[in-house]
Design an enzyme around this catalytic site. Sequence first.
Site, PDB file in Angstrom:
ATOM      1  N   LYS A 192      27.013  26.535  25.966  1.00 43.23           N
ATOM      2  CA  LYS A 192      26.608  27.798  24.371  1.00 43.23           C
ATOM      3  C   LYS A 192      28.662  27.296  23.984  1.00 43.23           C
ATOM      4  CE  LYS A 192      27.456  31.295  22.528  1.00 43.23           C
ATOM      5  NZ  LYS A 192      28.387  30.975  21.055  1.00 43.23           N
TER       6      LYS A 192
ATOM      7  N   GLU B 246      36.365  34.267  33.482  1.00 45.33           N
ATOM      8  CA  GLU B 246      37.763  34.176  33.076  1.00 45.33           C
ATOM      9  C   GLU B 246      38.004  35.251  31.852  1.00 45.33           C
ATOM     10  OE1 GLU B 246      40.905  32.954  31.436  1.00 45.33           O
ATOM     11  OE2 GLU B 246      40.562  31.197  31.382  1.00 45.33           O
TER      12      GLU B 246
ATOM     13  N   CYS C   5      44.838  33.025  27.173  1.00 42.80           N
ATOM     14  CA  CYS C   5      44.287  33.853  27.901  1.00 42.80           C
ATOM     15  C   CYS C   5      45.669  34.032  29.144  1.00 42.80           C
ATOM     16  CB  CYS C   5      43.271  33.651  28.528  1.00 42.80           C
ATOM     17  SG  CYS C   5      42.867  31.643  29.215  1.00 42.80           S
TER      18      CYS C   5
ATOM     19  N   GLU D  49      45.571  42.811  23.775  1.00 42.10           N
ATOM     20  CA  GLU D  49      45.696  41.318  24.243  1.00 42.10           C
ATOM     21  C   GLU D  49      46.103  40.562  22.764  1.00 42.10           C
ATOM     22  OE1 GLU D  49      42.488  39.087  25.383  1.00 42.10           O
ATOM     23  OE2 GLU D  49      43.947  37.424  26.306  1.00 42.10           O
TER      24      GLU D  49
HETATM   25  P1  TAP Z   1      34.430  36.882  22.983  1.00 41.55           P
HETATM   26  O1  TAP Z   1      32.807  37.666  21.754  1.00 41.55           O
HETATM   27  O2  TAP Z   1      34.470  37.570  24.140  1.00 41.55           O
HETATM   28  O3  TAP Z   1      33.501  35.672  22.958  1.00 41.55           O
HETATM   29  C1  TAP Z   1      33.816  34.259  23.722  1.00 41.55           C
HETATM   30  C2  TAP Z   1      32.786  33.261  24.131  1.00 41.55           C
HETATM   31  O4  TAP Z   1      31.143  34.636  24.027  1.00 41.55           O
HETATM   32  C3  TAP Z   1      31.834  33.525  22.432  1.00 41.55           C
HETATM   33  O5  TAP Z   1      30.857  32.169  22.680  1.00 41.55           O
HETATM   34  C4  TAP Z   1      30.929  34.267  21.889  1.00 41.55           C
HETATM   35  O6  TAP Z   1      30.106  33.964  21.225  1.00 41.55           O
HETATM   36  C5  TAP Z   1      30.196  34.417  23.536  1.00 41.55           C
HETATM   37  N1  TAP Z   1      29.889  35.722  23.087  1.00 41.55           N
HETATM   38  C6  TAP Z   1      29.484  37.628  22.768  1.00 41.55           C
HETATM   39  N2  TAP Z   1      29.215  38.079  22.721  1.00 41.55           N
HETATM   40  C7  TAP Z   1      28.484  38.004  23.818  1.00 41.55           C
HETATM   41  C8  TAP Z   1      27.591  38.634  24.726  1.00 41.55           C
HETATM   42  N3  TAP Z   1      27.307  39.653  24.783  1.00 41.55           N
HETATM   43  N4  TAP Z   1      26.614  37.280  26.162  1.00 41.55           N
HETATM   44  C9  TAP Z   1      27.181  36.045  26.736  1.00 41.55           C
HETATM   45  N5  TAP Z   1      28.186  35.961  25.633  1.00 41.55           N
HETATM   46  C10 TAP Z   1      28.747  36.400  24.651  1.00 41.55           C
HETATM   47  O7  TAP Z   1      35.590  36.445  22.596  1.00 41.55           O
HETATM   48  P2  TAP Z   1      35.709  36.571  20.683  1.00 41.55           P
HETATM   49  O8  TAP Z   1      35.222  37.216  19.498  1.00 41.55           O
HETATM   50  O9  TAP Z   1      35.922  34.741  20.928  1.00 41.55           O
HETATM   51  O10 TAP Z   1      37.085  36.902  21.047  1.00 41.55           O
HETATM   52  C11 TAP Z   1      37.368  38.199  20.585  1.00 41.55           C
HETATM   53  C12 TAP Z   1      39.045  38.767  21.711  1.00 41.55           C
HETATM   54  O11 TAP Z   1      38.744  38.219  22.982  1.00 41.55           O
HETATM   55  C13 TAP Z   1      40.411  37.588  21.606  1.00 41.55           C
HETATM   56  O12 TAP Z   1      40.774  39.040  20.605  1.00 41.55           O
HETATM   57  C14 TAP Z   1      41.070  37.808  22.363  1.00 41.55           C
HETATM   58  O13 TAP Z   1      41.954  39.448  22.388  1.00 41.55           O
HETATM   59  C15 TAP Z   1      39.725  37.475  23.278  1.00 41.55           C
HETATM   60  N6  TAP Z   1      39.455  36.056  24.098  1.00 41.55           N
HETATM   61  C16 TAP Z   1      40.215  35.625  25.217  1.00 41.55           C
HETATM   62  C17 TAP Z   1      39.952  34.942  25.891  1.00 41.55           C
HETATM   63  C18 TAP Z   1      40.464  33.471  27.040  1.00 41.55           C
HETATM   64  S1  TAP Z   1      40.345  31.959  27.051  1.00 41.55           S
HETATM   65  N7  TAP Z   1      40.355  34.471  28.095  1.00 41.55           N
HETATM   66  C19 TAP Z   1      39.096  33.150  24.854  1.00 41.55           C
HETATM   67  C20 TAP Z   1      38.143  34.111  23.467  1.00 41.55           C
HETATM   68  C21 TAP Z   1      38.817  35.523  23.267  1.00 41.55           C
HETATM   69  P3  TAP Z   1      30.838  33.653  19.822  1.00 41.55           P
HETATM   70  O14 TAP Z   1      32.275  33.665  19.072  1.00 41.55           O
HETATM   71  O15 TAP Z   1      29.991  32.484  19.250  1.00 41.55           O
HETATM   72  O16 TAP Z   1      30.203  35.349  18.919  1.00 41.55           O
END
Ligand code: TAP
Length: 487
Positions: A193, A267, A301, A398
Amino acid sequence: MVDAAPPAPESAWEYAPAPESREIVSIAPGYGLFINGEFTPAADGKHFTTLNPATEEPLAEVAEAGERDVDRAVAAARTAFERTWGPMPGTDRAKYLYRIARAIQERAREFAVLESLDNGKPIKESRDVDVPLAAAHFFYHAGWADKLEHAGFGPQPRPLGVAGQVIPWNFPLLMAAWKLAPALAAGNTCVLKPAETTPLTALLLAEVIQQAGLPPGTVNILTGDGATGQALVSHPGVDKIAFTGSTEVGKEILRAVAGTGRKLTLELGGKAANVVFDDAPLDQAVEGIVNGIFFNQGHVCCAGSRLLVQESVADMVLDRLKRRLGTLRLGDPLDKNTDIGAINSRQQLDKIEQLTAAGEAEGAQRWSPPCLLPTAGYWFPPTVFSGVSQSHRIAREEIFGPVLSVLTFRTPEEAVAKANNTPYGLSAGVWTDKGSRILWMTQRLRAGVVWANTYNRFDPASPFGGYRESGFGREGGRHGLAAYIDG
Ligand code: TAP
């Protein structure tokens, strides 16, 4: 006496625009889910719009997978695991992975332009980092597929079954490659996904997978939001879950998986220290600081978001850093001159604005180079906070944006104590002339990856991952393969 040359006027070096053509990629008005080797609409007909974050222009309508679609995809992956991909000899799996790698290379420009359009990252990064590394991951793992018996996993290493994989929006194609390549090399089948805001390169990868002729059901790609991710990770037909994203969602998944016996790798986030000693090559260190936090708009990250600089050189480093930041070009992600692209979404921009406002309110000094932000789209200038103390939110949380917090230290012991003063443990950087000090530091820094006199170096052969609130498990190298092998 010879007169010194007059200083060059500030604006002497103007760059003419050099936009990459978007004609190379044809974006369809709508995309289906990729299940059992075919594109299909969501069972309940739902879809969402994916935008170009640099302009807010809609790019395409994308199917939103619900529970019935997750059922279909997991069933297709199970059948492929039992009948085709699972029993296939490693020598044959390797050929398919090579084909995917070659096709990514052949269609590299298409992937790069599409990634920059959907994500907002500068084309020079998608072209020179994301796409070549994604191909490299498939090449590397193709090499493992027929050698697993000799890799120390026992005489007959067995795959786990169906892998449910959820990825974020910061490196959409690259994260898909990180997840799919090792899983497939080890003989697993996948349901992936992508993030809601960046589905397009995963769907182009689905086309490549069709082109490479993988047996139907080996890879399934379900676009959707967090609810789709949740339905996938809680599906009883999934044997292994691999997640990259926020610590908050990672913890939710950990709670849901606890006690089910299913395998999990996480991760998650980070708040890395990039430590600069007074004997470091300072110009190189400044480049490393810039790469550490402003690469990919800081949506990384392992970003070096906390600069720890030795007090005796702090003013000098800060001066040089500010001068260097004055030369960064922010703007059109498709322009080959652009260093800083768009923030990926309105939601992420709000989060960055909120945390930087907290930094000012708590007393840190904020600085950005003069920089015109485009009027449409989501933008944030490169920002440096000095006078940051350990208790400030900008030093602890972060931000996931182009924002650097600068702290100082006097002794190596103090540097280690400050670097480790975080609940995260993903990465760190050390800049010094002394090899012995690098070793001393790496033994003490509580981080999964430590870069010395460089930053943000990635290689498919090198395991990457963290501990504590940054998650567990490794991706890349033999360690990454182990996460997809039974036993
Ligand atoms: P998340 O909400 O964690 O999203 C990561 C992935 O998980 C996306 O595909 C998301 O879907 C999905 N997801 C969301 N809620 C879920 C759940 N309850 N169960 C399973 N999968 C779920 O991250 P974000 O909203 O994109 O970003 C939020 C914060 O996370 C950022 O501000 C940043 O600090 C951090 N972040 C960290 C990383 C790494 S690489 N460590 C990467 C991205 C973000 P959707 O995005 O489609 O809703």
